[in-house]
Structure formats: structure tokens, C-alpha cells
Write a protein that holds these residues in place. Structure first.
Motif, PDB file in Angstrom:
ATOM      1  N   THR A  22       0.834  -1.198   0.000  1.00 55.86           N
ATOM      2  CA  THR A  22       0.000   0.000   0.000  1.00 55.86           C
ATOM      3  C   THR A  22       0.872   1.251   0.000  1.00 55.86           C
ATOM      4  O   THR A  22       0.618   2.198  -0.759  1.00 55.86           O
ATOM      5  CB  THR A  22      -0.954  -0.010   1.214  1.00 55.86           C
ATOM      6  OG1 THR A  22      -1.805  -1.164   1.115  1.00 55.86           O
ATOM      7  CG2 THR A  22      -1.787   1.254   1.278  1.00 55.86           C
ATOM      8  N   ALA A  23       1.910   1.258   0.812  1.00 49.50           N
ATOM      9  CA  ALA A  23       2.827   2.407   0.859  1.00 49.50           C
ATOM     10  C   ALA A  23       3.543   2.579  -0.479  1.00 49.50           C
ATOM     11  O   ALA A  23       3.683   3.703  -0.974  1.00 49.50           O
ATOM     12  CB  ALA A  23       3.838   2.235   1.987  1.00 49.50           C
ATOM     13  N   LEU A  25       2.505   1.649  -3.438  1.00 44.93           N
ATOM     14  CA  LEU A  25       1.546   2.137  -4.427  1.00 44.93           C
ATOM     15  C   LEU A  25       1.285   3.626  -4.235  1.00 44.93           C
ATOM     16  O   LEU A  25       1.219   4.379  -5.210  1.00 44.93           O
ATOM     17  CB  LEU A  25       0.244   1.338  -4.338  1.00 44.93           C
ATOM     18  CG  LEU A  25      -0.836   1.707  -5.352  1.00 44.93           C
ATOM     19  CD1 LEU A  25      -0.323   1.607  -6.788  1.00 44.93           C
ATOM     20  CD2 LEU A  25      -2.059   0.825  -5.160  1.00 44.93           C
ATOM     21  N   GLU A  26       1.171   4.074  -3.002  1.00 41.72           N
ATOM     22  CA  GLU A  26       0.964   5.504  -2.730  1.00 41.72           C
ATOM     23  C   GLU A  26       2.159   6.320  -3.222  1.00 41.72           C
ATOM     24  O   GLU A  26       1.989   7.400  -3.796  1.00 41.72           O
ATOM     25  CB  GLU A  26       0.723   5.734  -1.246  1.00 41.72           C
ATOM     26  CG  GLU A  26      -0.619   5.220  -0.767  1.00 41.72           C
ATOM     27  CD  GLU A  26      -0.789   5.273   0.742  1.00 41.72           C
ATOM     28  OE1 GLU A  26       0.115   5.770   1.454  1.00 41.72           O
ATOM     29  OE2 GLU A  26      -1.828   4.798   1.213  1.00 41.72           O
ATOM     30  N   GLU A  27       3.369   5.806  -2.991  1.00 45.40           N
ATOM     31  CA  GLU A  27       4.575   6.502  -3.459  1.00 45.40           C
ATOM     32  C   GLU A  27       4.625   6.545  -4.980  1.00 45.40           C
ATOM     33  O   GLU A  27       4.987   7.568  -5.572  1.00 45.40           O
ATOM     34  CB  GLU A  27       5.824   5.818  -2.913  1.00 45.40           C
ATOM     35  CG  GLU A  27       6.025   6.023  -1.434  1.00 45.40           C
ATOM     36  CD  GLU A  27       7.257   5.296  -0.910  1.00 45.40           C
ATOM     37  OE1 GLU A  27       8.169   4.994  -1.704  1.00 45.40           O
ATOM     38  OE2 GLU A  27       7.301   5.018   0.293  1.00 45.40           O
ATOM     39  N   ARG A  29       2.051   6.389  -7.061  1.00 45.04           N
ATOM     40  CA  ARG A  29       1.024   7.337  -7.515  1.00 45.04           C
ATOM     41  C   ARG A  29       1.480   8.787  -7.335  1.00 45.04           C
ATOM     42  O   ARG A  29       1.285   9.619  -8.222  1.00 45.04           O
ATOM     43  CB  ARG A  29      -0.270   7.117  -6.744  1.00 45.04           C
ATOM     44  CG  ARG A  29      -1.069   5.941  -7.240  1.00 45.04           C
ATOM     45  CD  ARG A  29      -2.416   5.902  -6.551  1.00 45.04           C
ATOM     46  NE  ARG A  29      -3.285   4.987  -7.243  1.00 45.04           N
ATOM     47  CZ  ARG A  29      -4.134   4.185  -6.642  1.00 45.04           C
ATOM     48  NH1 ARG A  29      -4.226   4.187  -5.315  1.00 45.04           N
ATOM     49  NH2 ARG A  29      -4.906   3.379  -7.338  1.00 45.04           N
ATOM     50  N   ALA A  30       2.108   9.079  -6.207  1.00 39.45           N
ATOM     51  CA  ALA A  30       2.581  10.443  -5.946  1.00 39.45           C
ATOM     52  C   ALA A  30       3.668  10.841  -6.941  1.00 39.45           C
ATOM     53  O   ALA A  30       3.667  11.960  -7.454  1.00 39.45           O
ATOM     54  CB  ALA A  30       3.100  10.554  -4.512  1.00 39.45           C
ATOM     55  N   SER A  38      -1.728   9.406 -13.913  1.00 39.93           N
ATOM     56  CA  SER A  38      -2.466   8.712 -12.858  1.00 39.93           C
ATOM     57  C   SER A  38      -2.741   7.269 -13.279  1.00 39.93           C
ATOM     58  O   SER A  38      -2.809   6.953 -14.466  1.00 39.93           O
ATOM     59  CB  SER A  38      -3.780   9.425 -12.544  1.00 39.93           C
ATOM     60  OG  SER A  38      -4.678   9.295 -13.618  1.00 39.93           O
ATOM     61  N   ALA A  43      -4.244  -1.059  -7.693  1.00 39.44           N
ATOM     62  CA  ALA A  43      -4.686  -1.483  -6.362  1.00 39.44           C
ATOM     63  C   ALA A  43      -3.767  -2.572  -5.840  1.00 39.44           C
ATOM     64  O   ALA A  43      -3.037  -3.208  -6.600  1.00 39.44           O
ATOM     65  CB  ALA A  43      -6.117  -2.003  -6.431  1.00 39.44           C
ATOM     66  N   LEU A  57       0.997  -5.942  -6.518  1.00 34.32           N
ATOM     67  CA  LEU A  57       0.283  -4.738  -6.913  1.00 34.32           C
ATOM     68  C   LEU A  57      -0.288  -4.974  -8.297  1.00 34.32           C
ATOM     69  O   LEU A  57       0.417  -5.454  -9.189  1.00 34.32           O
ATOM     70  CB  LEU A  57       1.214  -3.532  -6.968  1.00 34.32           C
ATOM     71  CG  LEU A  57       1.798  -3.055  -5.653  1.00 34.32           C
ATOM     72  CD1 LEU A  57       2.751  -1.901  -5.897  1.00 34.32           C
ATOM     73  CD2 LEU A  57       0.709  -2.647  -4.700  1.00 34.32           C
TER      74      LEU A  57
END
Length: 86
Positions: A22-23, A25-27, A29-30, A38, A43, A57
Motif C-alpha cells: 500500500t505504501a 503504491l501511494e509513493e 502514484r505520488a 495517474s 490497487a 500490486l
């Protein structure tokens, strides 16, 4: 035989990997958002880990234009990395 309420070793490993996934994927995306990219359908695959012990992922589906933007970004980054190591 008694049953423990404690999660199994595999369950604990998968929970840790899900948090890391999750971390990550967030990185991702950022970082992509900095270039206006995007991944709306990306997910964490919550099913795979239960079978393999490895959380994956799912980067989702993208248009060819998005794939081209990601490719350009990666190539620019790799070229920059090569230049800095020379």
C-alpha cells in the motif's frame, strides 16, 4: 487441540506485505502525479498473498497514451541515472 486466536505466521507476513505494498503504491502514484500521470485502477491485490505468500500490486489498465508517458518518464530517469554514474 486448542485453537489460538493469534494470526498465523503467514497471515502476519501477508499483513506486513500489504502495508508495504500500500505504501509503495501511494509513493508510485505520488511520483507519477508529479508528471500529471495517474493510475486510477491500480490497487493492492488482496487475494494473491493468501495463495502464494507474496502480495502483488495490480497496476491496472491504462490508455496507450498513459503507457507512453510512463515509458518516457522511465527512460528520462534511467538516462539521468546513467549520466550521473559516468
Amino acid at each position: 487441540m486448542t485453537h489460538s486466536n493469534q494470526p498465523s505466521r503467514l497471515a502476519r507476513l501477508i499483513a506486513q506485505q500489504r502495508a508495504q505494498a500500500t505504501a509503495a503504491l501511494e509513493e508510485l502514484r505520488a511520483a507519477l502525479a508529479l508528471d500529471g500521470i495517474s493510475l486510477p485502477s491500480a490497487a493492492v491485490d488482496h487475494q494473491e498473498g493468501r495463495f502464494t505468500g507474496e502480495v502483488l500490486l495490480d497496476l491496472g489498465r491504462v490508455t496507450f497514451e498513459t503507457a507512453e508517458k510512463i515509458t518516457d518518464l522511465l527512460q528520462d530517469g534511467l538516462n539521468s541515472r546513467r549520466r550521473s554514474t559516468l
